[in-house]
Design an enzyme around this catalytic site. Structure first.
Site, short mmCIF file in Angstrom:
data_model
loop_
_atom_site.label_atom_id
_atom_site.label_comp_id
_atom_site.label_asym_id
_atom_site.label_seq_id
_atom_site.Cartn_x
_atom_site.Cartn_y
_atom_site.Cartn_z
CB SER A 146 -0.87 0.08 1.94
OG SER A 146 -1.08 1.08 1.66
CE1 TYR A 159 -4.08 -2.28 5.27
CE2 TYR A 159 -2.71 -0.42 4.55
CZ TYR A 159 -3.72 -1.06 4.31
OH TYR A 159 -3.56 -1.26 3.09
#
Length: 256
Positions: A146, A159
């Site tokens: 990401s 995350y």
């Protein structure tokens, strides 16, 4: 002369989180490009539905129903499902999750759940696939990271840590396994319509902020991400390893 190198004919690909969002888009793109696909996800009905869609492209689909945190079950099911002469050519670590707690609120349970889903499973499933690839001296491993692994975002600290770890894991595995002709690369998406982003993308003010930080001034479409996954799985990327392709509309030029 050049376009055939993007074909995935005679390849067997495995994709975690394969029935929704990014994983589904990659699964369909691989089937369209000529690959047989091992469809891995937690929900049995969804897995069998996607297997049938893979078969509509004339490819084989293999259903594996399991949570990636139980990666040993995934390995066991694959070994009992595949014909004896089949080995994995492409492994995609796509399954992931997020809990958007700020750093003061993160609990032990949240930490373990995110780490095990996003990072631990990706490593041990890569290890499993790479052992097969080492035997035949070729293979492709693709990690879905990401932009949160590259720049600081309001996505939850754990995350972001896991996605950063995937980028570093990509580099280290590429270094270790390059001598076996195993290519390890990653993709770093920005905002695409998925289960993780669905609620956020319903917030018009938040979407406007995303667009303002994105040079292309829009959220991505899943089909625009799938092409990078086909490229990294194909022979067209044979001199590329240890890299992260940011499919982000230019967002990582200056962060968020």
């Amino acid at each position: 002369m050049y376009l055939p190198s993007f074909s995935l004919h005679n390849k067997l690909a495995a994709i975690t989180g394969a029935t929704k969002g990014i994983g589904y888009a990659i699964t369909m793109a691989y089937a369209e490009a000529g690959a047989d696909v091992i469809v891995i996800s937690r929900t049995e009905d969804d897995v069998h539905k996607v297997v049938k869609e893979v078969e509509q492209y004339g490819q084989k689909g293999y259903p594996i129903v399991a949570d990636v945190k139980d990666y040993k079950s995934i390995i066991s099911q694959i070994e009992s499902t595949l014909p004896g002469d089949e080995t994995i050519d492409v492994w995609v670590n796509n399954a992931g999750m997020n809990i958007r707690s700020n750093a003061f609120e993160v609990t032990d349970e949240e930490w373990d759940q995110i780490i095990q889903t996003n990072m631990k499973s990706a490593f041990f499933l890569s290890q499993y696939a790479a052992r097969q690839m080492k035997e035949k001296q070729e293979g492709k491993i693709i990690n879905i990271s990401s932009v949160a692994g590259h720049v600081a975002l309001r996505t939850g600290v754990v995350y972001g840590m896991t996605k950063s770890a995937l980028i570093q894991m990509t580099k280290t595995l590429a270094l270790e396994w390059g001598e076996y002709n195993i290519h390890v690369n990653a993709i770093g998406p920005w905002y695409f319509p998925t289960a993780l982003t669905e609620k956020l993308l319903e917030n018009e003010e938040y979407v406007d902020e995303i667009k303002s930080r994105t040079p292309l001034r829009r959220v991505g479409e899943l089909k625009e991400l799938a092409g990078s996954a086909v490229f990294l799985a194909s022979d067209a990327s044979n001199y590329m390893t240890g890299q992260t392709l940011f499919v982000d509309g230019g967002m990582t030029i200056y962060g968020f």
